[in-house]
Scaffold this motif. Structure first.
Motif, PDB file in Angstrom:
ATOM      1  N   ARG A  19      31.796   1.561  11.001  1.00  0.00           N
ATOM      2  CA  ARG A  19      30.954   0.336  10.028  1.00  0.00           C
ATOM      3  C   ARG A  19      31.853  -1.286  10.919  1.00  0.00           C
ATOM      4  NH1 ARG A  19      31.670  -2.498   4.355  1.00  0.00           N
ATOM      5  NH2 ARG A  19      29.330  -2.527   3.870  1.00  0.00           N
ATOM      6  N   SER A  21      30.752  -5.222  11.562  1.00  0.00           N
ATOM      7  CA  SER A  21      30.523  -6.109  10.781  1.00  0.00           C
ATOM      8  C   SER A  21      30.425  -7.675  12.167  1.00  0.00           C
ATOM      9  CB  SER A  21      32.058  -6.624   9.654  1.00  0.00           C
ATOM     10  OG  SER A  21      32.142  -5.731   8.940  1.00  0.00           O
ATOM     11  N   TYR A  80      25.661  -5.630   8.403  1.00  0.00           N
ATOM     12  CA  TYR A  80      26.861  -4.914   8.510  1.00  0.00           C
ATOM     13  C   TYR A  80      25.828  -3.882   9.272  1.00  0.00           C
ATOM     14  CZ  TYR A  80      29.501  -6.486   4.946  1.00  0.00           C
ATOM     15  OH  TYR A  80      30.681  -7.483   3.601  1.00  0.00           O
TER      16      TYR A  80
END
Length: 121
Positions: A19, A21, A80
């Motif tokens: 993930r 950011s 994200y």
């Protein structure tokens, strides 16, 4: 001044997840579409996926359909990129950038340091 800090990259095995950011500073990203782009070694930068200011997403790369999803949290001024089922060909430096609208021009043609994603066994 539009500035982004990308983070969350790393080394992951094929089939794994990451993930990323994209944190904005110095401005509110509420009014902008935000795109994720990537640049693999020896290749040009390509668009991956974009999220509009209203939250709709647009895939730039067919290769990520069904595997990558994009989301935004305007309260945190952050976007994200959830990447699942990663493949070696996803290896690249990933960048984010503000656009006037998805598939539209960049608000500012400058790039941060990006975050390295390496998919390898």
């Amino acid at each position: 001044q539009l500035q982004f800090v990308e983070s969350g990259g790393g080394l992951v095995q094929p089939g794994g997840s990451l993930r990323l950011s994209c944190a904005a500073s110095g401005f509110s990203l509420d009014y902008y579409a935000i795109g994720w782009f990537r640049q693999a070694p020896g290749k040009g930068r390509e668009g991956v996926i974009c999220i509009s200011n209203k939250g709709g997403s647009t895939n730039y790369a067919d290769s990520v359909k069904g595997r990558f999803t994009i989301s935004r949290d305007n309260a945190k001024n952050t976007v994200y990129l959830q990447m699942n089922s990663l493949k070696p060909e996803d290896t690249a430096v990933y960048y984010c950038a503000a656009q006037y609208y998805c598939s539209g021009p960049l608000v500012r043609d400058s790039w941060g340091q990006g975050t390295q994603v390496t998919v390898s066994s």
